[in-house]
Write a protein that holds these residues in place. Structure first.
Motif, PDB file in Angstrom:
ATOM      1  N   CYS B 138      -4.842  -5.095   0.099  1.00 42.46           N
ATOM      2  CA  CYS B 138      -4.085  -4.837  -0.922  1.00 42.46           C
ATOM      3  C   CYS B 138      -3.490  -3.644  -1.472  1.00 42.46           C
ATOM      4  O   CYS B 138      -4.362  -2.846  -1.704  1.00 42.46           O
ATOM      5  CB  CYS B 138      -4.337  -5.773  -2.206  1.00 42.46           C
ATOM      6  SG  CYS B 138      -3.374  -6.248  -3.195  1.00 42.46           S
ATOM      7  N   LEU B 140      -1.156  -3.375  -4.130  1.00 40.95           N
ATOM      8  CA  LEU B 140      -0.338  -3.607  -5.327  1.00 40.95           C
ATOM      9  C   LEU B 140      -0.461  -2.328  -6.319  1.00 40.95           C
ATOM     10  O   LEU B 140       0.447  -2.069  -6.925  1.00 40.95           O
ATOM     11  CB  LEU B 140      -0.606  -4.859  -5.913  1.00 40.95           C
ATOM     12  CG  LEU B 140      -0.014  -6.040  -5.193  1.00 40.95           C
ATOM     13  CD1 LEU B 140      -0.729  -7.506  -5.665  1.00 40.95           C
ATOM     14  CD2 LEU B 140       1.410  -6.062  -5.386  1.00 40.95           C
ATOM     15  N   ASP B 141      -1.695  -1.586  -6.025  1.00 42.79           N
ATOM     16  CA  ASP B 141      -1.696  -0.643  -7.026  1.00 42.79           C
ATOM     17  C   ASP B 141      -0.807   0.540  -6.799  1.00 42.79           C
ATOM     18  O   ASP B 141      -0.498   1.409  -7.720  1.00 42.79           O
ATOM     19  CB  ASP B 141      -3.263  -0.032  -7.130  1.00 42.79           C
ATOM     20  CG  ASP B 141      -3.334   0.428  -5.675  1.00 42.79           C
ATOM     21  OD1 ASP B 141      -3.137  -0.111  -4.349  1.00 42.79           O
ATOM     22  OD2 ASP B 141      -4.348   1.529  -5.546  1.00 42.79           O
ATOM     23  N   MET B 142      -0.289   0.857  -5.603  1.00 42.79           N
ATOM     24  CA  MET B 142       0.622   1.651  -5.268  1.00 42.79           C
ATOM     25  C   MET B 142       2.010   1.313  -5.456  1.00 42.79           C
ATOM     26  O   MET B 142       2.891   2.133  -5.401  1.00 42.79           O
ATOM     27  CB  MET B 142       0.477   1.966  -3.771  1.00 42.79           C
ATOM     28  CG  MET B 142      -1.152   2.658  -3.270  1.00 42.79           C
ATOM     29  SD  MET B 142      -1.513   4.053  -4.085  1.00 42.79           S
ATOM     30  CE  MET B 142      -0.721   5.238  -2.996  1.00 42.79           C
ATOM     31  N   THR B 143       2.238   0.110  -5.324  1.00 46.97           N
ATOM     32  CA  THR B 143       3.510  -0.394  -5.629  1.00 46.97           C
ATOM     33  C   THR B 143       3.865  -1.154  -6.644  1.00 46.97           C
ATOM     34  O   THR B 143       4.827  -1.965  -6.862  1.00 46.97           O
ATOM     35  CB  THR B 143       3.744  -1.344  -4.214  1.00 46.97           C
ATOM     36  OG1 THR B 143       2.859  -2.576  -4.562  1.00 46.97           O
ATOM     37  CG2 THR B 143       3.687  -0.811  -2.916  1.00 46.97           C
ATOM     38  N   GLY B 145       2.819  -3.287  -8.998  1.00 42.77           N
ATOM     39  CA  GLY B 145       2.475  -4.639  -8.950  1.00 42.77           C
ATOM     40  C   GLY B 145       3.421  -5.551  -8.207  1.00 42.77           C
ATOM     41  O   GLY B 145       3.449  -6.729  -8.368  1.00 42.77           O
ATOM     42  N   CYS B 147       4.445  -6.809  -4.473  1.00 44.30           N
ATOM     43  CA  CYS B 147       4.152  -6.503  -3.070  1.00 44.30           C
ATOM     44  C   CYS B 147       5.454  -6.322  -1.896  1.00 44.30           C
ATOM     45  O   CYS B 147       6.235  -7.192  -1.727  1.00 44.30           O
ATOM     46  CB  CYS B 147       3.458  -7.830  -2.447  1.00 44.30           C
ATOM     47  SG  CYS B 147       2.889  -7.607  -0.771  1.00 44.30           S
ATOM     48  N   ARG B 191       5.727   6.265 -13.800  1.00 44.96           N
ATOM     49  CA  ARG B 191       5.003   6.876 -12.923  1.00 44.96           C
ATOM     50  C   ARG B 191       5.735   7.078 -11.482  1.00 44.96           C
ATOM     51  O   ARG B 191       5.066   6.931 -10.564  1.00 44.96           O
ATOM     52  CB  ARG B 191       3.935   5.504 -12.420  1.00 44.96           C
ATOM     53  CG  ARG B 191       2.775   5.091 -13.539  1.00 44.96           C
ATOM     54  CD  ARG B 191       2.036   3.897 -13.016  1.00 44.96           C
ATOM     55  NE  ARG B 191       1.386   4.292 -12.035  1.00 44.96           N
ATOM     56  CZ  ARG B 191       1.328   3.179 -10.791  1.00 44.96           C
ATOM     57  NH1 ARG B 191       1.629   1.673 -11.187  1.00 44.96           N
ATOM     58  NH2 ARG B 191       0.881   3.333  -9.756  1.00 44.96           N
ATOM     59  N   ARG B 194       4.194   8.612  -8.324  1.00 43.83           N
ATOM     60  CA  ARG B 194       3.836   7.808  -7.146  1.00 43.83           C
ATOM     61  C   ARG B 194       4.719   7.462  -6.145  1.00 43.83           C
ATOM     62  O   ARG B 194       4.137   7.718  -4.944  1.00 43.83           O
ATOM     63  CB  ARG B 194       3.297   6.352  -7.811  1.00 43.83           C
ATOM     64  CG  ARG B 194       2.449   5.436  -7.146  1.00 43.83           C
ATOM     65  CD  ARG B 194       2.577   5.391  -5.643  1.00 43.83           C
ATOM     66  NE  ARG B 194       3.198   4.500  -4.817  1.00 43.83           N
ATOM     67  CZ  ARG B 194       3.891   4.707  -3.907  1.00 43.83           C
ATOM     68  NH1 ARG B 194       3.612   5.969  -3.251  1.00 43.83           N
ATOM     69  NH2 ARG B 194       4.606   3.869  -3.361  1.00 43.83           N
TER      70      ARG B 194
END
Lengths: 115, 222
Positions: B138, B140-143, B145, B147, B191, B194
């Motif tokens: 997963c 999702l932390d990078m995107t 939340g 996918c 953010r 990121r």
């Protein structure tokens, strides 16, 4: 008004047509009735806001199911009328009875052992 | 949840062939929530079969039964007492359930009545949408939340692509561009730093590319 409507129509009372479920209609056909119509309040005048609109969508869905199994969707209909429109109630009862008479009895043949 | 779609009645009928003793087997979990194979759908399909075969004047025995789950042996085992009274089990579970029932009753013909479609969420009553492809790693932390594997038509890890227009995807003008959603949310959350980070090539060995997957938790085993 003392209006009469065809005696072959059996009235099943529900608190709102929103109560009319897909399975309820299917079971009516399974029990051997030749046609079903749902008599709801006028659109936009549902005491529960959307009961009659939901019933119409369910009726459309079950029409599709009846087509799938080969019984034909015309055996099911939804009509709208207000509680004070006895004339319309009698008129729809007559109309639906005539429609079902033309379609004939539900094409269900007896087979031994069927419950 | 796992979202499915009931097969057309015609296809089910064709697969059943001459079988007339049918156990329509529902599942109380995901397929109940998405209106594809729960107790009610079992009732509808069984009713359709009975009406159809009555019309043909056939002799039949259609039984309706719904299990708590079809992906756990202890529930599948509950039908052992009467399963042999039927020629066919018409499973309305997802593909996992159908297979586990077939594995359990090896001599029985088990047919699927549902097309398993995706892992998703309920958007509103009667509407479901895909959210996860079970890639096994997963991100999702990078995107923010959202996918991009499941929701971007190209599963891009660094998007959007040139097909994104007005926040929508080029494959369907009603489909949100996943990368537009990601950028919007990153902006909202302050953010955007990121976004400057390039996501590396994904290791698909944790997904289907690594073959069928299996999970073991030794401490839970009996």
């Amino acid at each position: 008004m003392r209006l009469s409507y065809p005696s072959n129509v059996k009235v099943v009372k529900v608190p709102c047509t929103g109560r009319v479920d897909v399975l309820l209609i299917l079971r009516a056909f399974e029990s051997g009735v030749d046609g079903v119509y749902v008599a709801g309040c006028l659109e936009g005048e549902c005491h529960f806001l959307r009961g009659n609109l939901r019933a119409r969508r369910r009726v459309e869905y079950v029409k599709g199911l009846l087509e799938e199994v080969g019984l034909g969707g015309d055996r099911l209909e939804m009509f709208n009328m207000s509680a004070s429109q006895g004339q319309r109630f009698a008129q729809f009862a007559q109309e639906m009875t005539e429609r079902i008479r033309l379609l004939g009895p539900l094409p269900v043949r007896k087979a031994p052992g069927n419950g | 949840m796992i979202v499915g779609n009931r097969k057309d009645f015609g296809e089910i009928l064709e697969k059943l062939g001459p079988a007339r003793r049918v156990l329509v087997l529902g599942c109380n979990e995901c397929v109940t929530v998405c209106g594809a194979g729960g107790e009610r759908e079992v009732g509808v399909l069984a009713s359709e079969l009975r009406l159809c075969w009555k019309k043909e004047g056939e002799t039949f025995d259609v039984k309706e039964h719904t299990l708590e789950r079809q992906c756990d042996y202890e529930y599948i085992d509950q039908i052992r007492g009467f399963v042999n009274d039927y020629d066919v089990i018409l499973s309305m579970a997802c593909g996992a359930g159908v297979q586990y029932v077939a594995e359990t009753y090896k001599t029985k013909l088990v047919l699927p009545a549902v097309n398993t479609t995706f892992l998703g969420v309920t958007i509103e009553q009667g509407v479901w949408s895909e959210r996860c492809q079970g890639c096994g790693a997963c991100i999702l932390d990078m995107t923010a939340g959202v996918c991009p594997i499941a929701r971007c038509a190209k599963s891009l890890l660094n998007g959007p692509c040139g097909g994104s227009s007005g926040g929508k995807c080029e494959i369907d003008n009603e489909l949100d561009c996943a990368w537009q959603l990601i950028v919007d949310r990153l902006k909202e959350a302050g953010r955007m730093d990121r976004y400057e980070e390039i996501l590396p090539v994904k290791d698909w060995r944790t997904g289907r590319d690594g073959g069928p997957r299996r999970r073991v938790r030794e401490d839970m085993r009996l």
